[in-house]
Design a protein around this motif. Structure first.
Motif, short mmCIF file in Angstrom:
data_model
loop_
_atom_site.label_atom_id
_atom_site.label_comp_id
_atom_site.label_asym_id
_atom_site.label_seq_id
_atom_site.Cartn_x
_atom_site.Cartn_y
_atom_site.Cartn_z
N LEU A 100 0.78 -1.36 0.07
CA LEU A 100 -0.08 -0.06 0.13
C LEU A 100 1.04 1.27 0.05
N VAL A 101 1.97 1.39 0.53
CA VAL A 101 2.73 2.38 0.90
C VAL A 101 3.42 2.66 -0.60
N GLY A 102 3.91 1.45 -1.19
CA GLY A 102 4.51 1.54 -2.52
C GLY A 102 3.31 2.05 -3.50
N LEU A 103 2.00 1.58 -3.49
CA LEU A 103 1.02 2.06 -4.41
C LEU A 103 0.89 3.54 -4.17
N MET A 104 0.68 4.17 -2.96
CA MET A 104 0.37 5.45 -2.83
C MET A 104 1.65 6.37 -3.06
N CYS A 105 2.78 5.89 -2.73
CA CYS A 105 3.92 6.99 -2.92
C CYS A 105 4.19 6.85 -4.50
N GLY A 106 3.94 5.89 -5.21
CA GLY A 106 4.12 5.79 -6.72
C GLY A 106 3.13 6.89 -7.37
N ALA A 107 1.92 6.65 -6.76
CA ALA A 107 0.96 7.62 -7.36
C ALA A 107 1.16 9.26 -7.02
N ALA A 108 1.65 9.48 -5.73
CA ALA A 108 2.08 10.77 -5.32
C ALA A 108 3.14 11.31 -6.27
N PHE A 109 4.16 10.55 -6.52
CA PHE A 109 5.28 10.92 -7.23
C PHE A 109 4.98 11.26 -8.58
N GLY A 110 4.01 10.34 -9.22
CA GLY A 110 3.71 10.59 -10.58
C GLY A 110 2.77 11.48 -10.85
N ALA A 111 1.88 11.97 -9.87
CA ALA A 111 1.03 13.07 -10.16
C ALA A 111 1.72 14.29 -9.77
N VAL A 134 1.10 5.06 -13.51
CA VAL A 134 2.52 4.38 -13.83
C VAL A 134 3.41 4.72 -12.86
N GLY A 135 3.53 5.89 -12.12
CA GLY A 135 4.14 6.09 -10.87
C GLY A 135 3.87 4.72 -9.85
N SER A 136 2.89 4.36 -9.61
CA SER A 136 2.59 3.18 -8.98
C SER A 136 3.32 2.07 -9.42
N LEU A 137 2.98 1.74 -10.70
CA LEU A 137 3.56 0.50 -11.56
C LEU A 137 5.05 0.44 -11.31
N VAL A 138 5.63 1.67 -11.36
CA VAL A 138 7.09 1.48 -11.36
C VAL A 138 7.51 1.30 -10.01
N VAL A 139 6.86 1.96 -8.93
CA VAL A 139 7.43 1.56 -7.56
C VAL A 139 7.30 0.18 -7.20
N LEU A 140 6.16 -0.26 -7.37
CA LEU A 140 5.76 -1.80 -7.16
C LEU A 140 6.60 -2.68 -7.97
N LEU A 141 6.65 -2.56 -9.16
CA LEU A 141 7.77 -3.45 -9.82
C LEU A 141 8.95 -3.21 -9.63
N GLY A 142 9.64 -2.17 -9.17
CA GLY A 142 10.83 -1.89 -8.70
C GLY A 142 11.11 -2.60 -7.31
N VAL A 184 14.15 -0.02 -3.25
CA VAL A 184 13.37 0.19 -4.42
C VAL A 184 14.01 1.66 -4.94
N GLY A 185 14.71 2.30 -4.35
CA GLY A 185 15.28 3.49 -4.74
C GLY A 185 16.33 3.27 -5.77
N VAL A 186 17.34 2.12 -5.40
CA VAL A 186 18.40 1.66 -6.31
C VAL A 186 17.91 1.03 -7.51
N VAL A 187 16.69 0.49 -7.72
CA VAL A 187 16.15 -0.17 -8.79
C VAL A 187 15.61 1.06 -9.60
N SER A 188 14.67 2.04 -9.11
CA SER A 188 14.43 3.22 -9.80
C SER A 188 15.45 4.02 -10.41
N GLY A 189 16.60 4.00 -9.54
CA GLY A 189 17.73 4.94 -10.12
C GLY A 189 18.35 4.41 -11.31
N VAL A 190 18.45 3.07 -11.37
CA VAL A 190 18.91 2.28 -12.40
C VAL A 190 18.21 2.37 -13.78
#
Length: 359
Positions: free
Chosen positions: A90-101, A310-318, A333-339
């Motif tokens: 849930l944290v990943g889902l919501m953080c990704g949505a917040a970052f994407g928006a 898309v932000g939620s998808l990137v964070v969850l998959l990352g 997850v920050g390491v994966v998203s950075g790569v």
């Protein structure tokens, strides 16, 4: 109330169809491609969410995960799902949505695809003050959210004030924001040097961006903040559409340019701050999510909902990749998203250089 399809309005180049409410001036453009992309992204996010809950040190079949989420399954599975993995997902889902928006807001305001909160100092400001909070013993929850919000809004206020010269423009916000980001990064490094070993390690893990050990104390404040901020984004959306046309055109259309810009900047900064407080400043999500969404939707305006998805998808998959890529090692997850995000940043820089503009 009925809605009718306008027969007098032509089909738009991007595939949109104008809908009007009879005997009123209310109208909007329905874009079938955008609707289809949004639905597909929602399905993909749902699947990624279930996979995030299912896989870890102990793999749980997807069917059992779905059963546990709907109140069924055995007690052991319910404990793993509800107490350990569901809060993290849930944290990943919501953080990704917040970052994407938030990324969509800042890139549209500045009309620059490089102007994500990571680049222009909003995340860095939230990170500096939140790091100070961690060093003072504020572990999580509302306390850390307050520190991060103060840092993000403070950085936004500094950027807007320094960029002001008979108004603000996108390129001044970007240039000032880069300077503020450098200043905040230096301040964070100083705080880490002054901290104890354990405190510095805890803060460094948070600064990397991680969903490790996230529990329900992180979910509640983040969900409450998004329940307030995301409707604000929806209400301010028409202003965002107007500002992307340029200040002069927006003024000619009767838009309160500076008021709209301040409201959108504060909303975007709050989204970033609360997301950073919950999971740290996860790198590049706010940069790449709007760009991916725009290319999927192929619409002329900002794609707020697709960008959030898309932000939620990137964070969850990352996070899934970080947990499963190396046996016995759990990458933040920050390491994966950075790569993933660094090549995107280089591509955007190269594209901007070829076109001779900010994007």
């Amino acid at each position: 109330m009925t809605v009718s399809l306008s027969t007098s309005a032509p089909r738009r180049p991007a595939g949109g169809v104008v809908l009007r409410i009879p005997r009123t001036r209310a109208s909007w453009i329905l874009r079938p491609r955008a609707l289809a992309v949004t639905l597909l992204l929602a399905v993909a996010v749902t699947f990624a969410f279930i996979v995030e809950v299912a896989y870890g040190e102990i793999d749980i079949p997807l069917a059992e995960v779905v059963a546990a989420l709907t109140g069924g399954g055995d007690p052991a599975t319910q404990m793993v799902v509800h107490d350990l993995r569901l809060p993290r997902a849930l944290v990943g889902l919501m953080c990704g949505a917040a970052f994407g928006a938030a990324g969509t807001i800042f890139q549209t305001l500045t009309r620059n695809p490089l102007a994500s909160p990571d680049v222009i100092g909003i995340s860095a400001g939230a990170g500096t003050v939140a790091t100070a909070g961690l060093l003072f013993g504020v572990g999580s929850g509302i306390g850390l959210q307050t520190f991060a919000l103060a840092g993000g809004l403070g950085a936004t206020a500094v950027i807007y004030t320094l960029a002001w010269k008979n108004g603000t423009t996108g390129y001044r916000i970007v240039l000032v924001g880069i300077g503020v980001a450098a200043l905040c990064t230096s301040a964070t490094s100083y705080l880490l040097l002054k901290a104890g070993v354990y405190q510095a390690q805890q803060a460094l893990m948070w600064l990397t961006g991680s969903l490790n050990a996230r529990d329900w104390t992180h979910v509640g404040p983040l969900a409450t903040s998004l329940a307030v901020l995301l409707p604000c984004v929806a209400v301010l959306g028409p202003w965002l559409n107007g500002l992307q046309l340029g200040d002069e055109t927006a003024k000619a259309l009767g838009l309160p340019v500076q008021t709209a810009r301040i409201a959108l900047l504060l909303t975007g900064a709050a989204l970033v701050s609360f997301a950073c407080a919950a999971a740290g400043p996860i790198a590049f999500v706010a940069l790449i999510a709007p760009q991916i969404a725009l290319r999927l939707v192929n619409a002329p305006g900002p794609a707020l909902i697709p960008s959030a998805l898309v932000g939620s998808l990137v964070v969850l998959l990352g996070d899934v990749i970080g947990r499963l890529l190396l046996d016995g090692i759990e990458l933040p997850v920050g390491v994966v998203s950075g790569v993933l995000g660094a090549p995107c940043l280089l591509w955007l820089l190269g594209r901007s250089n070829r076109t001779g503009s900010g994007g």
